[in-house]
Write an enzyme that holds these catalytic residues in place. Structure first.
Site, short mmCIF file in Angstrom:
data_model
loop_
_atom_site.label_atom_id
_atom_site.label_comp_id
_atom_site.label_asym_id
_atom_site.label_seq_id
_atom_site.Cartn_x
_atom_site.Cartn_y
_atom_site.Cartn_z
CB CYS A 119 -0.95 -0.02 1.28
SG CYS A 119 -2.15 -1.40 1.14
CG HIS A 261 -3.09 3.59 2.29
ND1 HIS A 261 -3.60 3.07 1.18
CD2 HIS A 261 -3.16 2.23 3.06
CE1 HIS A 261 -4.08 1.85 0.97
NE2 HIS A 261 -3.87 1.25 2.19
CG ASN A 291 -6.73 -0.62 1.17
OD1 ASN A 291 -5.89 -0.39 0.26
ND2 ASN A 291 -6.03 -1.03 2.47
N1 COA Z 1 -17.81 -8.67 9.30
C1 COA Z 1 -17.98 -9.30 10.46
N2 COA Z 1 -17.44 -9.22 11.36
C2 COA Z 1 -16.23 -9.39 11.16
C3 COA Z 1 -15.62 -9.00 9.97
C4 COA Z 1 -16.53 -8.56 8.89
N3 COA Z 1 -16.27 -8.60 7.70
N4 COA Z 1 -14.29 -8.74 9.97
C5 COA Z 1 -13.81 -9.25 11.08
N5 COA Z 1 -14.87 -9.38 11.88
C6 COA Z 1 -15.06 -9.69 13.19
C7 COA Z 1 -13.66 -10.34 13.94
O1 COA Z 1 -14.08 -11.86 13.69
C8 COA Z 1 -13.83 -10.13 15.40
O2 COA Z 1 -14.76 -10.98 15.88
P1 COA Z 1 -14.46 -11.71 17.34
O3 COA Z 1 -14.33 -10.22 18.22
O4 COA Z 1 -15.57 -12.62 17.58
O5 COA Z 1 -13.12 -12.23 17.34
C9 COA Z 1 -14.51 -8.72 15.34
O6 COA Z 1 -15.08 -8.55 14.04
C10 COA Z 1 -13.44 -7.81 15.62
O7 COA Z 1 -12.42 -7.89 14.81
P2 COA Z 1 -11.15 -7.05 14.66
O8 COA Z 1 -10.20 -7.50 13.74
O9 COA Z 1 -10.73 -6.75 15.98
O10 COA Z 1 -11.87 -5.66 14.03
P3 COA Z 1 -11.54 -4.26 13.86
O11 COA Z 1 -12.17 -3.45 14.67
O12 COA Z 1 -9.90 -4.28 14.17
O13 COA Z 1 -11.62 -4.03 12.25
C11 COA Z 1 -10.07 -4.26 10.23
C12 COA Z 1 -10.81 -4.91 11.49
C13 COA Z 1 -9.79 -4.99 9.33
C14 COA Z 1 -11.29 -3.44 9.60
C15 COA Z 1 -9.17 -3.12 10.83
O14 COA Z 1 -8.42 -3.70 11.85
C16 COA Z 1 -8.46 -2.44 9.75
O15 COA Z 1 -8.83 -1.64 8.99
N6 COA Z 1 -7.09 -2.83 9.61
C17 COA Z 1 -6.15 -1.98 8.68
C18 COA Z 1 -6.68 -2.59 7.60
C19 COA Z 1 -5.98 -2.17 6.39
O16 COA Z 1 -6.55 -1.94 5.07
N7 COA Z 1 -4.62 -2.17 5.94
C20 COA Z 1 -4.03 -2.23 4.81
C21 COA Z 1 -2.65 -1.72 4.72
S1 COA Z 1 -2.72 -0.33 5.86
#
Ligand code: COA
Length: 340
Positions: A119, A261, A291
């Site tokens: 990214c 980003h 993204n």
């Molecule tokens: N739909 C529903 N639930 C989902 C899900 C989806 N698409 N994806 C994950 N979950 C669930 C998880 O399984 C977890 O469940 P649990 O608590 O029972 O284990 C819960 O939601 C929370 O997951 P978590 O990973 O802690 O969520 P988060 O708030 O961190 O959000 C992202 C997840 C991926 C959106 C976030 O971490 C993020 O944006 N990270 C960076 C992403 C990125 O684009 N990076 C690229 C380079 S910078």
């Protein structure tokens, strides 16, 4: 690593911007139909409402060609001296995608190469292109960020499938001086190889070879530890942006637009808060495109210019973060150029 030119020094100046999105729009509702997720979860946790995915048979090089052609048109030029293409999803593991794109764009035998920084790819490619110009190896360079993440996403993985989209963006850079609008005023680049597993495609390279030795078929898909990535993204883009601003002498409050980003609207807001930039100044287009990795910065920039959020004379700070880990920032005063 940082580069900051002096005012009369030869630098790369932005002359035109072009973008391309494949026509197929994939809504959160469509994904909710086959994955255990919901429009509500995706919107509230990421800010994404939809993304574009390329149809079967459309490759990264096809999107790169379209965006590259539009950038050349926007800049009003036919020929460049080099083509640098940032992508995580090349047309083939070998050769690079850039030479074929350069040939399709009628650029003959110019140097053309890919940059792999996930990214952060667009900022890295822009820095590489700028360096060619500053070193006197090129007068004009076409920089492209293009991705087809839809081809590497695990269709059963809800944690990545809802986030990534396909698209391409490109800019034409030309030799000029640091005093001109559009001059790239500096770069801050960095990497931290202690965390290669946070964002990866484990198999298919030389570490887990493609001839059936990877234990798990899902190892050929893109995977991400979202929560850890989130924290690194905010901190690294924040530190990199602050370091760059200090070096080029821009007080934080003088930044008109923050083009970060486009990974997650919560990352963009946390980054703005950390830097002390008002959240309203952070450009957001991930709600419509998701993204798009190496295409993210030029797509966000084009959206902001077309929507009137970025105007000639505005101070624009760009910062990106991705797998590697790798990150980078650059800045310019927006020039009066076309966006196609
Ligand atoms: N739909 C529903 N639930 C989902 C899900 C989806 N698409 N994806 C994950 N979950 C669930 C998880 O399984 C977890 O469940 P649990 O608590 O029972 O284990 C819960 O939601 C929370 O997951 P978590 O990973 O802690 O969520 P988060 O708030 O961190 O959000 C992202 C997840 C991926 C959106 C976030 O971490 C993020 O944006 N990270 C960076 C992403 C990125 O684009 N990076 C690229 C380079 S910078």
């Amino acid at each position: 690593m940082s580069i900051t030119p002096q005012s009369e020094q030869r630098v790369a100046v932005l002359k035109g911007l072009g973008t391309y999105l494949p026509p197929r729009v994939v809504s959160n509702e469509e994904l909710s139909g086959r994955l255990e997720t919901s429009d509500e979860w995706i919107r509230t946790r990421t800010g994404i409402r939809q993304r574009h995915w390329a149809d079967q048979g459309t490759a990264t090089g096809d999107l790169a060609f379209e965006a590259g052609a539009r950038a050349l048109k926007a800049a009003g030029v036919e020929k460049v001296d080099a083509v640098v293409l940032a992508t995580t999803t090349p047309d083939h593991p070998c050769p690079a995608t850039a030479p074929a794109v350069a040939a399709r764009l009628g650029q003959g035998t110019v140097p053309a190469f890919d940059v792999s920084a996930v990214c952060a790819g667009f900022v890295y490619a822009t820095a590489a292109a700028s360096s060619l110009i500053v070193a006197g190896l090129a007068e004009r360079v076409l920089v492209i960020g293009a991705e087809t993440y839809s081809t590497i996403l695990n269709p059963e993985d809800r944690t990545t499938s809802v986030i990534f989209g396909d698209g391409a963006g490109a800019i034409v850079l030309e030799a000029g001086t640091a005093g001109e609008p559009g001059a790239l005023l500096g770069f801050d680049l960095g990497s931290d190889g202690e965390y290669p597993d946070l964002i990866s495609i484990p198999a298919g390279g030389s570490r887990q070879r493609s001839e059936g030795t990877a234990p798990d078929p899902s190892a050929y898909y893109f995977s991400m530890q979202g929560k850890q990535v989130f924290a690194h993204a905010v901190n690294r883009m924040g530190e990199s942006s602050a370091a760059l601003l200090e070096r080029i002498g821009w007080p934080t409050e003088s930044v008109d637009r923050l083009v970060g980003h486009q990974a997650n609207v919560r990352i963009l807001h946390s980054l703005a808060d950390l830097l002390g930039v008002e959240r309203e100044r952070a450009v957001v287009n991930l709600d419509r495109v998701g993204n798009t990795s190496a295409a993210s910065i030029p797509l966000a920039l084009a959206d902001a210019v077309n929507g009137g959020a970025v105007k000639p004379g505005d101070r624009v700070l760009m910062t990106a973060f991705g797998g590697g880990l790798a990150w980078g920032s650059t800045a310019l005063v927006w020039p009066d150029v076309d966006v196609v």
